[in-house]
Scaffold this motif. Structure first.
Motif, mmCIF file in Angstrom:
data_model
loop_
_atom_site.group_PDB
_atom_site.id
_atom_site.type_symbol
_atom_site.label_atom_id
_atom_site.label_comp_id
_atom_site.label_asym_id
_atom_site.label_seq_id
_atom_site.Cartn_x
_atom_site.Cartn_y
_atom_site.Cartn_z
ATOM 1 N N GLY A 12 -32.159 27.883 36.807
ATOM 2 C CA GLY A 12 -31.579 27.892 38.143
ATOM 3 C C GLY A 12 -31.822 26.591 38.886
ATOM 4 N N ASP A 13 -33.006 25.985 38.677
ATOM 5 C CA ASP A 13 -33.295 24.706 39.322
ATOM 6 C C ASP A 13 -32.344 23.608 38.851
ATOM 7 O OD1 ASP A 13 -35.354 25.881 40.690
ATOM 8 O OD2 ASP A 13 -36.962 24.775 39.687
ATOM 9 N N ILE A 14 -32.008 23.620 37.570
ATOM 10 C CA ILE A 14 -31.094 22.614 37.027
ATOM 11 C C ILE A 14 -29.711 22.788 37.644
ATOM 12 C CG2 ILE A 14 -29.954 21.814 34.928
ATOM 13 C CD1 ILE A 14 -32.539 22.676 33.439
ATOM 14 N N LEU A 15 -29.210 24.015 37.649
ATOM 15 C CA LEU A 15 -27.885 24.276 38.241
ATOM 16 C C LEU A 15 -27.876 23.946 39.728
ATOM 17 C CD1 LEU A 15 -27.003 27.624 36.458
ATOM 18 C CD2 LEU A 15 -26.083 25.353 35.986
ATOM 19 N N PHE A 16 -28.947 24.286 40.419
ATOM 20 C CA PHE A 16 -29.056 24.007 41.846
ATOM 21 C C PHE A 16 -29.010 22.501 42.100
ATOM 22 C CE2 PHE A 16 -31.777 23.186 45.593
ATOM 23 C CZ PHE A 16 -31.001 23.820 46.552
ATOM 24 N N SER A 17 -29.749 21.719 41.312
ATOM 25 C CA SER A 17 -29.775 20.271 41.530
ATOM 26 C C SER A 17 -28.419 19.637 41.230
ATOM 27 C CB SER A 17 -30.873 19.623 40.686
ATOM 28 O OG SER A 17 -30.603 19.800 39.317
ATOM 29 N N ILE A 18 -27.728 20.123 40.199
ATOM 30 C CA ILE A 18 -26.393 19.593 39.892
ATOM 31 C C ILE A 18 -25.425 19.929 41.022
ATOM 32 C CG2 ILE A 18 -24.407 19.847 38.341
ATOM 33 C CD1 ILE A 18 -26.469 20.135 36.054
ATOM 34 N N ALA A 19 -25.494 21.155 41.535
ATOM 35 C CA ALA A 19 -24.605 21.561 42.631
ATOM 36 C C ALA A 19 -24.872 20.745 43.889
ATOM 37 C CB ALA A 19 -24.770 23.050 42.904
ATOM 38 N N VAL A 20 -26.141 20.524 44.217
ATOM 39 C CA VAL A 20 -26.479 19.742 45.408
ATOM 40 C C VAL A 20 -26.024 18.297 45.242
ATOM 41 C CG1 VAL A 20 -28.416 18.803 46.734
ATOM 42 C CG2 VAL A 20 -28.379 21.218 46.147
ATOM 43 N N GLY A 21 -26.237 17.717 44.064
ATOM 44 C CA GLY A 21 -25.811 16.339 43.814
ATOM 45 C C GLY A 21 -24.304 16.181 43.887
ATOM 46 N N ALA A 22 -23.572 17.119 43.282
ATOM 47 C CA ALA A 22 -22.108 17.061 43.321
ATOM 48 C C ALA A 22 -21.611 17.235 44.753
ATOM 49 C CB ALA A 22 -21.508 18.130 42.414
ATOM 50 N N GLY A 23 -22.203 18.151 45.484
ATOM 51 C CA GLY A 23 -21.805 18.354 46.884
ATOM 52 C C GLY A 23 -22.056 17.110 47.721
ATOM 53 N N ALA A 24 -23.201 16.477 47.516
ATOM 54 C CA ALA A 24 -23.526 15.259 48.261
ATOM 55 C C ALA A 24 -22.542 14.142 47.930
ATOM 56 C CB ALA A 24 -24.950 14.820 47.944
ATOM 57 N N TYR A 25 -22.194 14.019 46.651
ATOM 58 C CA TYR A 25 -21.235 12.982 46.246
ATOM 59 C C TYR A 25 -19.886 13.195 46.919
ATOM 60 C CZ TYR A 25 -17.726 10.582 43.532
ATOM 61 O OH TYR A 25 -16.655 9.819 43.175
ATOM 62 N N PHE A 26 -19.376 14.419 46.877
ATOM 63 C CA PHE A 26 -18.055 14.681 47.454
ATOM 64 C C PHE A 26 -18.064 14.549 48.976
ATOM 65 C CE2 PHE A 26 -17.372 16.763 43.301
ATOM 66 C CZ PHE A 26 -16.268 16.024 42.924
ATOM 67 N N MET A 27 -19.155 14.909 49.625
ATOM 68 C CA MET A 27 -19.240 14.706 51.081
ATOM 69 C C MET A 27 -19.269 13.225 51.414
ATOM 70 S SD MET A 27 -21.643 17.911 52.284
ATOM 71 C CE MET A 27 -22.612 16.898 53.294
ATOM 72 N N TYR A 28 -19.994 12.428 50.623
ATOM 73 C CA TYR A 28 -20.035 10.989 50.842
ATOM 74 C C TYR A 28 -18.649 10.378 50.662
ATOM 75 C CZ TYR A 28 -21.066 6.057 50.236
ATOM 76 O OH TYR A 28 -21.052 4.694 50.364
ATOM 77 N N GLU A 29 -17.959 10.781 49.584
ATOM 78 C CA GLU A 29 -16.621 10.252 49.333
ATOM 79 C C GLU A 29 -15.639 10.668 50.426
ATOM 80 O OE1 GLU A 29 -15.320 8.152 46.959
ATOM 81 O OE2 GLU A 29 -17.414 7.785 46.474
#
Length: 73
Positions: A12-29
């Protein structure tokens, strides 16, 4: 022996970190868009095309060397 502590679970930690990273990237873009033609998909596609062209050039060189060897024999 140290027992590791997880936020959610081991996977769950791995999936959570990938989701947070992807969300941060798309918000930045979204807030800071790239110039036209410099988006992530365009850059990935351009890199893929360059790799294919390099691979084909190397393949062509190998074929030419092989043909030269066969002509000499």
């Amino acid at each position: 022996m140290v027992k590791y502590q997880y936020i959610i679970s081991k996977k769950g930690d791995i999936l959570f970190s990938i989701a947070v990273g992807a969300g941060a990237y798309f918000m930045y873009e979204r807030d800071n868009p790239r110039p036209e033609g410099k988006g992530l998909l365009e850059l990935i596609n351009r890199r893929r095309i360059n790799l294919i062209q390099e691979r084909e050039a190397l393949r062509q060189e190998r074929l030419e060397k092989l043909q030269q060897r066969e002509d000499k024999a």
